[in-house]
Design an enzyme around this catalytic site. Structure first.
Site, PDB file in Angstrom:
ATOM      1  N   SER A 163     -36.664-141.418  22.264  1.00 55.13           N
ATOM      2  CA  SER A 163     -37.367-140.874  21.388  1.00 55.13           C
ATOM      3  C   SER A 163     -36.783-139.408  20.982  1.00 55.13           C
ATOM      4  CB  SER A 163     -38.833-140.490  21.840  1.00 55.13           C
ATOM      5  OG  SER A 163     -38.963-139.783  22.882  1.00 55.13           O
ATOM      6  N   GLY A 164     -35.917-138.873  21.813  1.00 53.18           N
ATOM      7  CA  GLY A 164     -35.369-137.327  21.597  1.00 53.18           C
ATOM      8  C   GLY A 164     -36.395-136.464  22.343  1.00 53.18           C
TER       9      GLY A 164
ATOM     10  N   ASP B 210     -47.909-125.679  22.415  1.00 58.01           N
ATOM     11  CA  ASP B 210     -49.299-125.246  21.735  1.00 58.01           C
ATOM     12  C   ASP B 210     -48.820-124.462  20.297  1.00 58.01           C
ATOM     13  OD1 ASP B 210     -50.722-126.224  23.892  1.00 58.01           O
ATOM     14  OD2 ASP B 210     -51.168-124.253  24.593  1.00 58.01           O
TER      15      ASP B 210
ATOM     16  N   SER C  35     -45.382-134.315  16.846  1.00 61.39           N
ATOM     17  CA  SER C  35     -44.963-135.042  18.336  1.00 61.39           C
ATOM     18  C   SER C  35     -43.326-135.023  18.210  1.00 61.39           C
ATOM     19  CB  SER C  35     -45.543-136.376  18.114  1.00 61.39           C
ATOM     20  OG  SER C  35     -44.809-137.241  18.959  1.00 61.39           O
TER      21      SER C  35
ATOM     22  N   ASN D 262     -41.935-137.872  18.471  1.00 61.47           N
ATOM     23  CA  ASN D 262     -41.897-138.884  17.729  1.00 61.47           C
ATOM     24  C   ASN D 262     -41.486-138.954  16.114  1.00 61.47           C
ATOM     25  OD1 ASN D 262     -42.310-139.922  20.016  1.00 61.47           O
ATOM     26  ND2 ASN D 262     -44.025-140.911  20.042  1.00 61.47           N
TER      27      ASN D 262
ATOM     28  N   HIS E 215      -1.017-161.240  -0.901  1.00 63.62           N
ATOM     29  CA  HIS E 215      -0.521-162.106   0.079  1.00 63.62           C
ATOM     30  C   HIS E 215       0.442-161.399   0.890  1.00 63.62           C
ATOM     31  CE1 HIS E 215      -3.514-165.076  -1.200  1.00 63.62           C
ATOM     32  NE2 HIS E 215      -3.145-164.920  -2.138  1.00 63.62           N
TER      33      HIS E 215
ATOM     34  N   SER F  41       8.719-138.741  17.586  1.00 63.83           N
ATOM     35  CA  SER F  41       9.250-139.384  18.610  1.00 63.83           C
ATOM     36  C   SER F  41       9.642-138.692  19.633  1.00 63.83           C
ATOM     37  CB  SER F  41      10.350-140.774  18.492  1.00 63.83           C
ATOM     38  OG  SER F  41      10.636-141.300  19.657  1.00 63.83           O
TER      39      SER F  41
ATOM     40  N   LYS G   5      13.222-139.054  14.068  1.00 63.50           N
ATOM     41  CA  LYS G   5      12.051-140.075  13.464  1.00 63.50           C
ATOM     42  C   LYS G   5      10.725-139.320  13.113  1.00 63.50           C
ATOM     43  CE  LYS G   5      10.118-144.423  15.049  1.00 63.50           C
ATOM     44  NZ  LYS G   5       8.796-144.515  14.402  1.00 63.50           N
ATOM     45  N   VAL G   6      10.244-139.682  12.086  1.00 61.98           N
ATOM     46  CA  VAL G   6       8.924-139.106  11.543  1.00 61.98           C
ATOM     47  C   VAL G   6       8.004-140.298  11.036  1.00 61.98           C
ATOM     48  CG1 VAL G   6       8.090-137.696   9.640  1.00 61.98           C
ATOM     49  CG2 VAL G   6      10.208-137.249  10.380  1.00 61.98           C
TER      50      VAL G   6
END
EC number: 4.2.1.2
Length: 472
Positions: free
Chosen positions: A105-106, A139, A146, A148, A195, A325, A331-332
């Site tokens: 309920s937290g 209070d 609540s 809840n 495809h 790499s 390499k990129v």
């Protein structure tokens, strides 16, 4: 950390209905927060900052409304509201140490907010840090509330603010960049693919216009879920009946939150639904998952079109942001695409979490609230951040490799589709198959088979005329 785990920390004694407990003296939280720290040593995922700030908004609005309704002494109410405003501003984020994995309920996080804000208010009124006088966590800070109804209300406030202030602007930023690329590339004709095979031509601009539209529609779908998120549970109290809340509290509270946030929050029409379910957030997460699906497709397309640089499709050049790499010099890699697709994978996983957790509304209360809040807020945040990163570090710097695009286009067998209306599908297919088998061009085989003349072929098989419907 519990003071019992670090004896050098000076402590003070706080108490709750379970009795006394030692709390670090420099902290603003109280007994229930400390018990949660000790009882739920699970993982490192703390309650998200937007949720903490939203709890501050709840406490600020509730104090002001209770003051207006005569339920709180004005001095106490103002001290609570001012202290809560500091929580909203993020000034006390380190006073909210509780993990996601707690009561469903937290409640502990609600009490964390009550205790911290009460402690701040007590100092404002000349009292001491901690304790319950003159401002009491239950209070006064929790008056007419609540956990809840407070925690789900904070969930909705946090999510709505993050979507409105972070995600939707990020998607607009991405859409603008993709739309600009669509216009920049509108005259570049390339081979389409379905495809993963060659298809009829499209312009690179048309391809990017699809990406731009996908982002715009994804944002619109998310925006369409917001009315449900803007409905607040506050005023339902424990089970939805509103016990211990003033009859006017719910409506006034929603109006006050709307005033404080600038968002059109309303009081939920049915508080029983608002406490027992989280369908509004399940719906939103569904839209986030759909967006993730779309962004995954866009990032995947762009990295595939940029594959190479010499042995891939190579139609696009992507910005080179860092070495790719540790072993292959020079390499990129398409790192922004990879980061975005990983974000999308996480969001899809969050969708499963939220869908399942949303089903756990047993009788009057869903008790999977913290995990729902964490998953949805994470989805919103990482989608927003990744969209901005992808835009600024990838999309705006994309360049078209026109020579490579033209070369691939000229060798495509699917250009034969333009001949089908005049010579028929079967003859067009024969031309394509024969050219593929013999390693010749479409034109060579079309002329050899005698299905068209040179002039007819040149007039009909023109990629730039194959980008839209035609009456011919």
């Amino acid at each position: 950390m519990s003071p019992h785990e670090n004896p050098s920390v000076e402590t003070r004694t706080e108490s709750d209905t379970f009795g006394p407990i030692e709390v670090p003296a420099h902290r603003y939280w109280g007994a229930q927060t400390q018990r949660s720290i000790q009882n739920f040593k699970i993982g490192t995922e703390r309650q998200p900052a937007p949720l903490v700030h939203a709890l501050g908004i709840v406490k600020q609005a509730a104090a002001l409304v209770n003051k207006d309704l005569g339920g709180l002494d004005p001095k106490i109410a103002d001290a609570i509201a001012e202290s809560a405003a500091e929580v909203v501003a993020g000034k006390h984020d380190d006073e909210f140490p509780l993990v996601v994995w707690q009561t469903g309920s937290g409640t502990q996080s609600n009490m964390n907010a009550n205790e911290v804000i009460a402690s701040l208010a007590n100092e404002r009124l000349g009292g001491k840090r901690g304790g319950k006088s003159p401002v009491h966590p239950n209070d006064h800070c929790n008056r007419g509330q609540s956990s809840n109804d407070t925690f789900p209300t904070a969930m909705h406030i946090a999510v709505a603010r993050e979507v409105q202030e972070r995600l939707l602007p990020a998607l607009s930023h991405l859409h603008t960049a993709l739309d600009a690329k669509a216009k920049e590339f509108e005259s570049i004709v390339k081979i389409g693919r379905t495809h993963l095979q060659d298809a009829t031509p499209v312009s690179l601009g048309q391809e990017f216009s699809g990406y731009a539209a996908q982002v715009a529609l994804g944002g619109a779908r998310i925006a369409a879920t917001l009315p449900g998120v803007l409905a607040l549970a506050q005023g339902g109290t424990a089970v939805g009946t509103g016990l211990n809340a003033h009859p006017e509290f719910a409506e006034r509270f929603a109006a006050k939150v709307a005033e404080l946030t600038g968002l059109p929050f309303t009081s939920a029409e049915n508080k029983f639904e608002a406490l027992a379910t989280h369908d509004a957030l399940v719906f939103l997460q569904g839209a986030l998952t759909a967006l993730a699906s779309g962004l995954f497709k866009i990032a995947n397309d762009i990295r595939l079109l940029g594959s190479g640089p010499r042995s891939g499709l190579g139609e696009l050049s992507l910005p080179e942001n860092e070495p790719g790499s540790s072993i292959m010099p020079g390499k990129v890699n398409p790192t922004q695409c990879e980061a975005l697709t990983m974000v999308c994978a996480q969001v899809v996983g969050n969708g499963t979490t939220v869908s399942f957790a949303g089903s756990q509304g047993h009788f009057e209360l869903n008790v999977f609230k913290p995990v729902i809040a964490n998953a949805v807020l994470q989805s919103v945040r990482i989608l927003a951040d990744a969209s901005v990163s992808f835009t600024d570090n990838c999309v705006v710097g994309i360049k078209a490799n026109t020579d490579r695009i033209s070369d691939l286009m000229s060798r495509s067998l699917m250009l034969v589709t333009a001949l089908a209306p005049s010579i028929g599908y079967d003859k067009a297919a024969e031309i394509a198959k024969t050219a593929h088998k013999n390693g010749t061009t479409l034109k060579e085989e079309a002329l050899r088979l005698g299905y068209v003349t040179d002039e007819e072929f040149e007039r009909v098989v023109r990629p730039e005329t194959m980008l839209a419907p035609s009456a011919e």
